[in-house]
Design a protein around this motif. Structure first.
Motif, PDB file in Angstrom:
ATOM      1  N   TYR A  38       0.773  -0.860  -0.173  1.00  0.00           N
ATOM      2  CA  TYR A  38      -0.224   0.141   0.207  1.00  0.00           C
ATOM      3  C   TYR A  38       1.136   0.995   0.151  1.00  0.00           C
ATOM      4  O   TYR A  38       0.860   2.259  -0.853  1.00  0.00           O
ATOM      5  N   ASP A 124      -9.918   6.048   1.560  1.00  0.00           N
ATOM      6  CA  ASP A 124      -9.360   5.857   3.545  1.00  0.00           C
ATOM      7  C   ASP A 124     -10.057   4.044   2.923  1.00  0.00           C
ATOM      8  O   ASP A 124      -9.438   3.751   3.866  1.00  0.00           O
ATOM      9  N   ALA A 125     -11.093   3.762   2.308  1.00  0.00           N
ATOM     10  CA  ALA A 125     -11.470   2.010   2.092  1.00  0.00           C
ATOM     11  C   ALA A 125     -10.203   1.734   1.872  1.00  0.00           C
ATOM     12  O   ALA A 125      -9.552   0.663   2.466  1.00  0.00           O
ATOM     13  N   LYS A 127      -7.236   2.357   2.113  1.00  0.00           N
ATOM     14  CA  LYS A 127      -5.954   2.796   3.421  1.00  0.00           C
ATOM     15  C   LYS A 127      -6.630   1.319   4.508  1.00  0.00           C
ATOM     16  O   LYS A 127      -5.158   1.102   4.886  1.00  0.00           O
ATOM     17  N   SER A 128      -7.544   1.221   4.797  1.00  0.00           N
ATOM     18  CA  SER A 128      -7.768   0.954   6.062  1.00  0.00           C
ATOM     19  C   SER A 128      -7.311  -1.415   5.507  1.00  0.00           C
ATOM     20  O   SER A 128      -7.523  -1.703   6.421  1.00  0.00           O
ATOM     21  N   ARG A 129      -8.212  -1.485   4.127  1.00  0.00           N
ATOM     22  CA  ARG A 129      -8.279  -2.578   3.958  1.00  0.00           C
ATOM     23  C   ARG A 129      -6.653  -3.375   3.310  1.00  0.00           C
ATOM     24  O   ARG A 129      -6.141  -4.285   3.664  1.00  0.00           O
ATOM     25  N   SER A 130      -6.244  -2.069   3.090  1.00  0.00           N
ATOM     26  CA  SER A 130      -4.509  -2.333   2.090  1.00  0.00           C
ATOM     27  C   SER A 130      -4.714  -3.332   1.553  1.00  0.00           C
ATOM     28  O   SER A 130      -3.260  -5.066   1.803  1.00  0.00           O
TER      29      SER A 130
END
Length: 131
Positions: A38, A124-125, A127-130
């Motif tokens: 990521y 953002d999603a 990034k959070s799940r990467s």
């Protein structure tokens, strides 16, 4: 001197000046996000967007301008079409941002992100799940 032999007229051309200029097409391949990469992917996408259209990166970072909405007679929310040139550009930038992010994702993850409301939410999603 009009009668001089030194003057040679240019050969007739069947092409117009615009046809004579070469067309340059530039393509940059987007880096596809892979599991565990990521940070590198995000850096490459940021640089790509800064190079092609910085305003698209701003849409991803800060969200786009407000969208005009209304409620119909059944109580459902409807998004109104853009009315001003600024609204049209704003929607176009949002569409480009979402499309660019979707093109940089692996095909098996597209369905997870396609339905998201805007590019900021999508970023953002991701990034959070990467993945």
């Amino acid at each position: 001197m009009s009668g001089s032999q030194d003057e040679i007229p240019p050969p007739p051309s069947s092409q117009t000046p615009t046809q004579q200029t070469p067309h340059i097409v530039s393509t940059i391949k987007l880096h596809i996000l892979k599991k565990g990469e990521y940070d590198i992917w995000a850096m490459k996408i940021k640089h790509y967007l800064a190079h092609t259209d910085y305003l698209i990166w701003e849409v991803i970072q800060n969200r786009n301008g407000p969208v005009s909405i209304t409620t119909d007679t059944q109580g459902q929310i409807k998004v109104l079409p853009p009315r001003t040139a600024e609204e049209i550009l704003s929607r176009e930038r949002e569409r480009k941002a979402r499309t660019t992010l979707l093109m940089a994702l692996p095909e098996d993850h597209l369905a997870k992100f396609h339905k998201m409301a805007d590019a900021k939410e999508m970023w953002d999603a991701i990034k959070s799940r990467s993945l």
